[in-house]
Scaffold this motif. Structure first.
Motif, short mmCIF file in Angstrom:
data_model
loop_
_atom_site.label_atom_id
_atom_site.label_comp_id
_atom_site.label_asym_id
_atom_site.label_seq_id
_atom_site.Cartn_x
_atom_site.Cartn_y
_atom_site.Cartn_z
N TRP A 274 -9.43 115.85 25.45
CA TRP A 274 -8.19 116.36 26.02
C TRP A 274 -8.16 117.88 25.91
N THR A 275 -7.77 118.54 27.00
CA THR A 275 -7.68 119.99 27.01
C THR A 275 -6.35 120.38 27.63
N TRP A 276 -6.09 121.69 27.61
CA TRP A 276 -4.86 122.20 28.22
C TRP A 276 -5.03 122.45 29.72
N SER A 277 -6.16 122.06 30.29
CA SER A 277 -6.42 122.33 31.69
C SER A 277 -5.46 121.54 32.59
N LEU A 278 -5.03 122.19 33.67
CA LEU A 278 -4.19 121.52 34.67
C LEU A 278 -4.99 120.55 35.51
N PHE A 279 -6.31 120.58 35.41
CA PHE A 279 -7.17 119.66 36.14
C PHE A 279 -7.62 118.50 35.26
N ASN A 280 -6.90 118.30 34.18
CA ASN A 280 -7.15 117.16 33.30
C ASN A 280 -6.20 116.03 33.69
N GLY A 281 -6.48 114.84 33.20
CA GLY A 281 -5.59 113.72 33.41
C GLY A 281 -4.53 113.65 32.33
N GLY A 282 -3.78 112.58 32.33
CA GLY A 282 -2.74 112.41 31.33
C GLY A 282 -1.66 111.48 31.84
N GLU A 283 -0.59 111.40 31.11
CA GLU A 283 0.55 110.58 31.49
C GLU A 283 1.84 111.33 31.17
N THR A 284 2.82 111.18 32.02
CA THR A 284 4.14 111.72 31.73
C THR A 284 4.93 110.71 30.90
N PHE A 285 6.08 111.13 30.42
CA PHE A 285 6.94 110.20 29.67
C PHE A 285 7.25 108.97 30.52
N ALA A 286 7.66 109.22 31.76
CA ALA A 286 8.09 108.11 32.61
C ALA A 286 6.94 107.18 32.95
N SER A 287 5.79 107.74 33.31
CA SER A 287 4.66 106.87 33.66
C SER A 287 4.14 106.10 32.46
N LYS A 288 4.15 106.71 31.28
CA LYS A 288 3.70 106.00 30.08
C LYS A 288 4.59 104.81 29.79
N ILE A 289 5.89 105.00 29.88
CA ILE A 289 6.83 103.89 29.62
C ILE A 289 6.67 102.80 30.67
N ALA A 290 6.52 103.20 31.95
CA ALA A 290 6.39 102.22 33.02
C ALA A 290 5.09 101.44 32.92
N ASN A 291 4.00 102.12 32.57
CA ASN A 291 2.70 101.45 32.49
C ASN A 291 2.61 100.47 31.33
N ASN A 292 3.44 100.67 30.30
CA ASN A 292 3.30 99.87 29.08
C ASN A 292 4.57 99.09 28.77
N ALA A 293 5.34 98.79 29.79
CA ALA A 293 6.57 98.02 29.56
C ALA A 293 6.28 96.64 28.98
N SER A 294 5.09 96.11 29.25
CA SER A 294 4.75 94.78 28.72
C SER A 294 4.52 94.81 27.21
N GLU A 295 4.40 96.00 26.60
CA GLU A 295 4.16 96.09 25.17
C GLU A 295 5.44 96.07 24.35
N PHE A 296 6.58 95.91 24.99
CA PHE A 296 7.85 95.88 24.25
C PHE A 296 8.01 94.52 23.58
#
Length: 335
Positions: A274-296
């Motif tokens: 993981w780097t501070w580059s804007l050309f890196n991947g990642g997840e936002t708060f909203a996408s992280k919660i949406a992608n892992n709603a099944s883990e609740f």
């Protein structure tokens, strides 16, 4: 000296043609309507405040137990393992991705949106203004999933060569360093978010600029100002609070956008670089919660995700509060 009561005074008001006086019952009916409307407006305001307060209380109550059991620093850690006997989770990656993508969106959408609004209100011919304004309003109503599909299928092949060129040219700078991501990056979702919020900035700015008093513009032109000088000295100062409000409303949507970002951004696997580059991947708060709603599945995991949602809630609240303070100070200064 005799005193006339409110009812008798109303009774003695002449009619429209100086004929039969108007009765006071109509005035009293109007006052009742004012009271009813005032009570309804007050109740609506209190209801909104109560709903926001209850949401904040719910988030805090659900997040605190998970935060107290967290074995990592919540704000500086990238680890996200809220399950097990020793939960460990941090929001550094989500915070950076959310803020960076939203900042890129604002840096693109606000100048372009204001420029389009100025064109529609100050430069465009009369026959073009109404159809163009209607088109902008329709763009603001396009669902986010449509933007996500468009970005994935149509825009990404166009964006990829641009990103590669920037990486090859400015890769020495940490924000533009190569991260080896083949899918959607932070910069990519920032550009798509800019296109999504551009209609909001344009529509609201257009409405504000269109309300600039004609006397202000005519006075500037009468003093010998050019068209641009008139806009700079009369239109932009008048519309500045509205532009700030439009930008903050657009920023709120960019911060909380879920579906389009979930479609587009490439989530980093566990243990990935993981780097501070804007050309890196990642997840936002909203996408992280949406992608892992099944883990609740248990209170510990659910509390971790709610804690992330609480940070997003506070971030949005702070941004809007700052905008409100700026607008109020601007109004006080102008008065």
């Amino acid at each position: 000296m005799s005193t006339v009561t409110g009812a008798s005074a109303a009774d003695e008001l002449p009619g429209p043609d100086g004929g039969k006086p108007l009765r006071g019952d109509r005035a009293s009916t109007g006052r009742l309507g004012d009271r009813l409307f005032g009570g309804f407006a007050t109740g609506s305001g209190v209801l909104v405040i109560a709903i926001v307060t209850l949401i904040a209380v719910f988030l805090v109550v659900q997040a605190v137990p998970a935060l107290t059991n967290n074995s990592e620093n919540f704000f500086t850690s990238r680890v996200w393992a809220p399950g097990g006997e020793k939960p460990a989770f941090g929001i550094l990656e989500f915070l950076w991705t959310t803020v960076a993508a939203s900042t890129i969106a604002m840096l693109i959408a606000v100048p372009v949106g204001v420029a389009v609004a100025l064109f529609l209100t100050q430069y465009a011919p009369v026959w073009m203004r109404r159809p163009a304004a209607g088109l902008v309003d329709l763009l603001a109503a396009v669902p986010s999933i449509v933007y996500g599909l468009w970005g994935l299928i149509v825009f990404f092949p166009v964006w990829k060569p641009v990103q590669q060129w920037v990486e090859n040219t400015l890769g020495w700078f940490p924000l533009f360093g190569t991260a080896g991501i083949t899918g959607g990056t932070i910069a990519f979702i920032g550009v798509v978010l800019a296109i999504m919020v551009l209609p909001i900035v344009t529509a609201l700015s257009r409405e504000v600029f269109d309300q600039t008093p004609a006397t202000h513009k005519e006075g500037a032109l009468a003093l010998g100002a050019t068209q641009w000088e008139m806009i700079r000295t009369a239109v932009l100062p008048f519309g500045k609070p509205g532009v700030i409000s439009a930008a903050m409303l657009a920023l709120g949507r960019a911060l909380g956008e879920t579906i389009a970002v979930t479609f587009l951004v490439s989530a980093l696997p566990d243990g990935a670089r993981w780097t501070w580059s804007l050309f890196n991947g990642g997840e936002t708060f909203a996408s992280k919660i949406a992608n892992n709603a099944s883990e609740f599945s248990n209170p510990s995991k659910t509390g971790a995700y709610i804690a992330a949602g609480l940070v997003l809630f506070v971030l949005t609240f702070v941004v809007n509060s700052i905008a409100r303070i700026v607008i109020e100070r601007r109004k006080a200064f102008s008065e």
